[in-house]
Design an enzyme around this catalytic site. Structure first.
Site, short mmCIF file in Angstrom:
data_model
loop_
_atom_site.label_atom_id
_atom_site.label_comp_id
_atom_site.label_asym_id
_atom_site.label_seq_id
_atom_site.Cartn_x
_atom_site.Cartn_y
_atom_site.Cartn_z
N ASP A 1 26.11 -13.98 -21.83
CA ASP A 1 25.68 -12.84 -21.02
C ASP A 1 25.43 -11.61 -21.89
O ASP A 1 25.84 -10.50 -21.55
CB ASP A 1 26.74 -12.53 -19.95
CG ASP A 1 26.18 -11.67 -18.82
OD1 ASP A 1 24.94 -11.66 -18.64
OD2 ASP A 1 26.97 -11.01 -18.13
N GLY B 1 34.05 -4.65 -10.77
CA GLY B 1 34.98 -3.58 -10.39
C GLY B 1 34.62 -2.27 -11.07
O GLY B 1 33.45 -2.00 -11.33
#
Length: 408
Positions: A205, A92
């Site tokens: 990550d 987003g």
């Protein structure tokens, strides 16, 4: 005679009673034993590969205390005005905002089609709310109203590391002293996650875009949507859904879905090499860079020309020995065998000490050596004679078989 007959009758009656009752008692006992075995097996907790996320009242209370009204965040961001947009990704858009009291915030507004679903959101909420370290981003609040999923963080004036490090016009802001502090800060944040916090957390990550920089360029690790919690005695886990970023994923994770703290160490090693060289580990070979960063670094390391690939914007005014040490540590972190990679506590000691000796690194994972390249023990003078070549076959980052790789 009558006494004998009576005695025989009693004996026969007792025998008949035993013949009837013993099987019944045996059947009842067998049923009880079977029931107890089944009940014990059913009630015995199954040991899962990873720890379930905390759901005790304290955790719920800590999360509830972070809830913010949607109206408050709309006002803080001028109704998510485009002028306040800080960045955008697959999840987003991130907006800058100002809360009452002039506290600056960054609002992560998850899109309806975001890959970060409710599980990742819960993951990030529980973990970040409980983690407190100066090199981890601080969660200010959360909002779940009117189909909106909003995460609110402390505002980081210099955005993410990648926006400066890989920008030719801005990379000069990162002199060597600043880069070394960034490396050291990331290392300390990871050490806290892996070894020092009450929770044992694998980030999964770690990359330049998930390292945020405040106004003084202090690094803070962010984005815990993919992080996993481990038991104190757990060393690794396996998944059939590999999620991460090309160029930072360790070979055992990409090939077999196996991840551990050493998977994060591999990502950290890639990050060090990127910070020192100012080059992105581009694994989708293009015309400008026909060789990936790990292979490029290894080629120059073995040829003794490692200084040639340092970031030119800082090399003339930087301590070469310190830069070489960082390159050395980076290579030790990206070795193919997870057991050969360093623990983050040892990394932080190595970064801050000038007396700790570093072992010779082996060829990095995914390394493709050009024909004619030499794995001899030739290095820059301080490291000459310390390197060892290996005969390991390089692994291809494209040979993903049993796992589904989902780059972020």
């Amino acid at each position: 005679m009558e006494m004998g007959l009576g005695s025989g009758s009693k004996s026969n009656a007792a025998a008949r009673i035993l013949a009837i009752t013993l099987p019944i008692v045996g059947a009842i006992l067998a049923s009880v034993v079977i029931f107890l075995c089944l009940w014990t097996k059913k009630s015995k907790p199954v040991r899962k590969a990873s720890v379930s996320y905390p759901t005790n009242p304290e955790d719920i209370e800590s999360i509830e205390s972070l809830f913010l009204d949607l109206s408050t965040l709309r006002a803080a961001t001028d109704n998510f005005d485009e002028r306040n947009k800080l960045g955008e990704g697959g999840f987003g858009i991130v907006y800058k905002g100002i809360l009452p009291g002039d506290e600056e915030i960054a609002v992560k507004r998850l899109s309806q089609s975001s890959r970060q679903g409710i599980e990742e959101l819960k993951n990030e909420l529980v973990l970040v709310a409980k983690l407190q370290h100066k090199n981890l981003v601080r969660l200010v609040g959360v909002c779940l109203e009117e189909h909106e999923k909003l995460l609110v963080y402390e505002y980081m004036a210099n955005k993410s590391l990648d926006t400066i490090l890989f920008d030719p016009d801005r990379s000069c802001q990162l002199d060597w002293g600043t880069r070394f502090r960034i490396v050291n800060g990331i290392a300390r944040g990871l050490q806290y996650l892996h070894e020092d916090s009450q929770l044992k957390i694998i980030h999964r990550d770690l990359k330049a875009s998930n390292v945020l920089l405040d106004s003084e360029f202090i690094p803070k690790i962010s984005d815990f949507g993919l992080a996993r919690l481990f038991a104190s005695d757990q060393s690794q886990d396996v998944t059939n859904r590999v999620v991460g970023t090309y160029g930072y994923i360790s070979p055992e994770y990409a090939m077999r879905g196996a991840y551990s703290i050493k998977s994060d160490v591999f990502s950290f090693g890639v990050l060090i090499l990127e910070i020192v060289t100012g080059r992105r580990n581009n694994v989708s070979y293009d015309s400008e860079q026909s060789i990936d960063l790990l292979s490029l670094v290894w080629e120059h390391w073995t040829m003794g020309t490692i200084l040639e690939i340092m970031d030119l914007s800082m090399i003339c005014h930087s301590p070469g020995d310190q830069m070489l040490k960082c390159m050395h540590i980076g290579l030790l972190c990206v070795q193919e065998n997870p057991a050969d990679r360093l623990l983050m506590s040892l990394v932080t000691v190595m970064l801050c000490s000038s007396t700790v000796s570093l072992q010779a690194p082996s060829r990095p994972a995914f390394c493709t050596v050009k024909s004619g390249a030499n794995d001899s023990d030739t290095h820059t003078e301080q490291y000459r004679g310390n390197s060892q070549s290996t005969s390991r076959s390089p692994m291809s980052p494209n040979e993903v078989s049993i796992t589904e790789l989902e780059p972020r």
